[in-house]
Design a protein around this motif. Structure first.
Motif, PDB file in Angstrom:
ATOM      1  N   LEU A 115     -21.722  22.128 -79.035  1.00 51.85           N
ATOM      2  CA  LEU A 115     -21.734  20.953 -78.165  1.00 51.85           C
ATOM      3  C   LEU A 115     -21.936  21.365 -76.708  1.00 51.85           C
ATOM      4  O   LEU A 115     -22.698  20.735 -75.967  1.00 51.85           O
ATOM      5  CB  LEU A 115     -20.434  20.156 -78.325  1.00 51.85           C
ATOM      6  CG  LEU A 115     -20.327  19.342 -79.612  1.00 51.85           C
ATOM      7  CD1 LEU A 115     -18.876  18.943 -79.876  1.00 51.85           C
ATOM      8  CD2 LEU A 115     -21.222  18.111 -79.545  1.00 51.85           C
ATOM      9  N   MET A 116     -21.263  22.430 -76.291  1.00 51.47           N
ATOM     10  CA  MET A 116     -21.385  22.888 -74.900  1.00 51.47           C
ATOM     11  C   MET A 116     -22.788  23.444 -74.624  1.00 51.47           C
ATOM     12  O   MET A 116     -23.332  23.240 -73.528  1.00 51.47           O
ATOM     13  CB  MET A 116     -20.309  23.920 -74.572  1.00 51.47           C
ATOM     14  CG  MET A 116     -18.898  23.342 -74.546  1.00 51.47           C
ATOM     15  SD  MET A 116     -18.677  21.971 -73.393  1.00 51.47           S
ATOM     16  CE  MET A 116     -18.768  22.844 -71.828  1.00 51.47           C
ATOM     17  N   ALA A 117     -23.401  24.120 -75.588  1.00 51.42           N
ATOM     18  CA  ALA A 117     -24.780  24.593 -75.413  1.00 51.42           C
ATOM     19  C   ALA A 117     -25.730  23.399 -75.317  1.00 51.42           C
ATOM     20  O   ALA A 117     -26.656  23.391 -74.486  1.00 51.42           O
ATOM     21  CB  ALA A 117     -25.175  25.511 -76.567  1.00 51.42           C
ATOM     22  N   ALA A 118     -25.494  22.383 -76.135  1.00 53.11           N
ATOM     23  CA  ALA A 118     -26.343  21.199 -76.114  1.00 53.11           C
ATOM     24  C   ALA A 118     -26.197  20.432 -74.799  1.00 53.11           C
ATOM     25  O   ALA A 118     -27.179  19.868 -74.294  1.00 53.11           O
ATOM     26  CB  ALA A 118     -26.020  20.298 -77.307  1.00 53.11           C
ATOM     27  N   ILE A 119     -24.999  20.419 -74.234  1.00 52.74           N
ATOM     28  CA  ILE A 119     -24.802  19.694 -72.975  1.00 52.74           C
ATOM     29  C   ILE A 119     -25.606  20.366 -71.857  1.00 52.74           C
ATOM     30  O   ILE A 119     -26.134  19.689 -70.974  1.00 52.74           O
ATOM     31  CB  ILE A 119     -23.296  19.555 -72.623  1.00 52.74           C
ATOM     32  CG1 ILE A 119     -23.036  18.250 -71.838  1.00 52.74           C
ATOM     33  CG2 ILE A 119     -22.767  20.675 -71.784  1.00 52.74           C
ATOM     34  CD1 ILE A 119     -22.858  17.059 -72.651  1.00 52.74           C
ATOM     35  N   ASP A 120     -25.731  21.690 -71.929  1.00 51.86           N
ATOM     36  CA  ASP A 120     -26.564  22.397 -70.943  1.00 51.86           C
ATOM     37  C   ASP A 120     -28.017  21.945 -71.047  1.00 51.86           C
ATOM     38  O   ASP A 120     -28.658  21.641 -70.040  1.00 51.86           O
ATOM     39  CB  ASP A 120     -26.503  23.911 -71.163  1.00 51.86           C
ATOM     40  CG  ASP A 120     -25.177  24.535 -70.814  1.00 51.86           C
ATOM     41  OD1 ASP A 120     -24.289  23.826 -70.284  1.00 51.86           O
ATOM     42  OD2 ASP A 120     -25.025  25.742 -71.082  1.00 51.86           O
ATOM     43  N   GLY A 121     -28.536  21.901 -72.254  1.00 52.94           N
ATOM     44  CA  GLY A 121     -29.919  21.469 -72.461  1.00 52.94           C
ATOM     45  C   GLY A 121     -30.140  20.034 -72.024  1.00 52.94           C
ATOM     46  O   GLY A 121     -31.165  19.706 -71.400  1.00 52.94           O
ATOM     47  N   LEU A 122     -29.193  19.178 -72.337  1.00 49.61           N
ATOM     48  CA  LEU A 122     -29.279  17.777 -71.934  1.00 49.61           C
ATOM     49  C   LEU A 122     -29.283  17.668 -70.411  1.00 49.61           C
ATOM     50  O   LEU A 122     -30.123  16.971 -69.832  1.00 49.61           O
ATOM     51  CB  LEU A 122     -28.116  16.984 -72.530  1.00 49.61           C
ATOM     52  CG  LEU A 122     -27.982  15.533 -72.080  1.00 49.61           C
ATOM     53  CD1 LEU A 122     -29.224  14.727 -72.425  1.00 49.61           C
ATOM     54  CD2 LEU A 122     -26.727  14.913 -72.704  1.00 49.61           C
ATOM     55  N   ALA A 123     -28.356  18.359 -69.763  1.00 46.59           N
ATOM     56  CA  ALA A 123     -28.270  18.305 -68.297  1.00 46.59           C
ATOM     57  C   ALA A 123     -29.584  18.766 -67.666  1.00 46.59           C
ATOM     58  O   ALA A 123     -30.108  18.106 -66.757  1.00 46.59           O
ATOM     59  CB  ALA A 123     -27.101  19.156 -67.806  1.00 46.59           C
ATOM     60  N   LEU A 124     -30.126  19.865 -68.140  1.00 45.91           N
ATOM     61  CA  LEU A 124     -31.383  20.376 -67.579  1.00 45.91           C
ATOM     62  C   LEU A 124     -32.532  19.394 -67.794  1.00 45.91           C
ATOM     63  O   LEU A 124     -33.390  19.238 -66.920  1.00 45.91           O
ATOM     64  CB  LEU A 124     -31.718  21.737 -68.171  1.00 45.91           C
ATOM     65  CG  LEU A 124     -30.850  22.895 -67.669  1.00 45.91           C
ATOM     66  CD1 LEU A 124     -31.107  24.153 -68.479  1.00 45.91           C
ATOM     67  CD2 LEU A 124     -31.085  23.132 -66.183  1.00 45.91           C
ATOM     68  N   SER A 125     -32.540  18.718 -68.944  1.00 44.56           N
ATOM     69  CA  SER A 125     -33.602  17.737 -69.211  1.00 44.56           C
ATOM     70  C   SER A 125     -33.520  16.559 -68.246  1.00 44.56           C
ATOM     71  O   SER A 125     -34.504  15.837 -68.055  1.00 44.56           O
ATOM     72  CB  SER A 125     -33.537  17.251 -70.662  1.00 44.56           C
ATOM     73  OG  SER A 125     -32.505  16.290 -70.850  1.00 44.56           O
ATOM     74  N   LEU A 126     -32.356  16.363 -67.639  1.00 42.90           N
ATOM     75  CA  LEU A 126     -32.127  15.280 -66.680  1.00 42.90           C
ATOM     76  C   LEU A 126     -32.150  15.784 -65.234  1.00 42.90           C
ATOM     77  O   LEU A 126     -31.747  15.075 -64.315  1.00 42.90           O
ATOM     78  CB  LEU A 126     -30.776  14.618 -66.970  1.00 42.90           C
ATOM     79  CG  LEU A 126     -30.652  13.952 -68.344  1.00 42.90           C
ATOM     80  CD1 LEU A 126     -29.203  13.667 -68.682  1.00 42.90           C
ATOM     81  CD2 LEU A 126     -31.497  12.679 -68.385  1.00 42.90           C
ATOM     82  N   ASP A 127     -32.608  17.036 -65.037  1.00 38.54           N
ATOM     83  CA  ASP A 127     -32.639  17.680 -63.720  1.00 38.54           C
ATOM     84  C   ASP A 127     -31.260  17.776 -63.080  1.00 38.54           C
ATOM     85  O   ASP A 127     -31.121  17.724 -61.858  1.00 38.54           O
ATOM     86  CB  ASP A 127     -33.628  16.969 -62.771  1.00 38.54           C
ATOM     87  CG  ASP A 127     -35.056  17.097 -63.244  1.00 38.54           C
ATOM     88  OD1 ASP A 127     -35.407  18.171 -63.757  1.00 38.54           O
ATOM     89  OD2 ASP A 127     -35.815  16.112 -63.118  1.00 38.54           O
ATOM     90  N   ARG A 128     -30.243  17.941 -63.908  1.00 39.04           N
ATOM     91  CA  ARG A 128     -28.878  18.163 -63.421  1.00 39.04           C
ATOM     92  C   ARG A 128     -28.545  19.617 -63.722  1.00 39.04           C
ATOM     93  O   ARG A 128     -28.522  20.024 -64.882  1.00 39.04           O
ATOM     94  CB  ARG A 128     -27.879  17.231 -64.120  1.00 39.04           C
ATOM     95  CG  ARG A 128     -28.209  15.751 -64.011  1.00 39.04           C
ATOM     96  CD  ARG A 128     -28.079  15.254 -62.585  1.00 39.04           C
ATOM     97  NE  ARG A 128     -28.550  13.884 -62.435  1.00 39.04           N
ATOM     98  CZ  ARG A 128     -27.873  12.918 -61.855  1.00 39.04           C
ATOM     99  NH1 ARG A 128     -26.685  13.157 -61.333  1.00 39.04           N
ATOM    100  NH2 ARG A 128     -28.380  11.715 -61.759  1.00 39.04           N
ATOM    101  N   TRP A 129     -28.328  20.405 -62.682  1.00 32.12           N
ATOM    102  CA  TRP A 129     -28.094  21.831 -62.896  1.00 32.12           C
ATOM    103  C   TRP A 129     -26.702  22.305 -62.496  1.00 32.12           C
ATOM    104  O   TRP A 129     -26.336  23.438 -62.759  1.00 32.12           O
ATOM    105  CB  TRP A 129     -29.160  22.669 -62.202  1.00 32.12           C
ATOM    106  CG  TRP A 129     -29.394  22.320 -60.769  1.00 32.12           C
ATOM    107  CD1 TRP A 129     -30.376  21.489 -60.283  1.00 32.12           C
ATOM    108  CD2 TRP A 129     -28.663  22.774 -59.628  1.00 32.12           C
ATOM    109  NE1 TRP A 129     -30.281  21.408 -58.914  1.00 32.12           N
ATOM    110  CE2 TRP A 129     -29.241  22.183 -58.483  1.00 32.12           C
ATOM    111  CE3 TRP A 129     -27.564  23.625 -59.465  1.00 32.12           C
ATOM    112  CZ2 TRP A 129     -28.764  22.417 -57.199  1.00 32.12           C
ATOM    113  CZ3 TRP A 129     -27.090  23.853 -58.183  1.00 32.12           C
ATOM    114  CH2 TRP A 129     -27.688  23.260 -57.075  1.00 32.12           C
TER     115      TRP A 129
END
Length: 178
Positions: A115-129
């Motif tokens: 879940l935590m790895a997926a949240i990273d991918g989701l955040a990056l897809s939304l330009d949230r770093w």
């Protein structure tokens, strides 16, 4: 809605999927709080109140200010994590990770890490770093976050009442995805 699709067993729920899953999400929340999770609720937590919490979150998912990732095992929602986008004009680069929980019967299977790895991918897809989160000081999650790349900022004493009604400190973390 973002076009991001995490790897199974993690899935990004739409607001419609979330509406139909409110009962299962409530069951998960209730089980985690009863197991001592410090996620904003005090015991006793009834199913109705747990479902009402998730029902309120549907609007945030619907308007795109938050996203819900779920981990499934045999079609059962075994874990969740939310990403809440910072609403401020000057916060378009950051988001808060919230409500990471894995049902007690599904722990020790790597679902929290997925879940935590997926949240990273989701955040990056939304330009949230820049991601921020907090957790009860001394909770098992406090040990997890550094292994997922989070940096400890510090602790705030007597931050919130824990599930058993006593004041707990919280530890704040951040992660820079750049």
């Amino acid at each position: 809605m973002t076009g991001y699709q995490p790897d199974p067993p993690v899935f990004l729920l739409t607001s419609a999927e979330m509406r139909t899953s409110v009962g299962a999400l409530g069951t998960l929340l209730k089980a985690c709080v009863e197991d001592g999770a410090g996620i904003g609720f005090i015991l006793p937590l009834g199913q109705e109140k747990a479902e009402a919490f998730w029902q309120k979150q549907v609007a945030s998912v619907e308007n795109g200010s938050a996203f819900l990732l779920v981990a499934r095992e045999n079609e059962t929602i075994a874990g969740v994590v939310m990403l809440a986008l910072a609403p401020q004009d000057n916060g378009g680069h950051r988001a808060e990770v919230a409500k990471l929980m894995v049902h007690p019967h599904h722990r020790r299977k790597g679902l929290a890490r997925k879940l935590m790895a997926a949240i990273d991918g989701l955040a990056l897809s939304l330009d949230r770093w820049l991601l921020v989160l907090d957790t009860v000081t001394g909770d098992r999650a406090e040990k997890l976050y550094p292994t997922c790349g989070y940096q400890k900022v510090g602790s705030i004493p007597d931050y919130a009442y824990g599930s058993h009604g006593t004041l707990d400190a919280t530890t704040v973390f951040y992660k820079d995805l750049r």
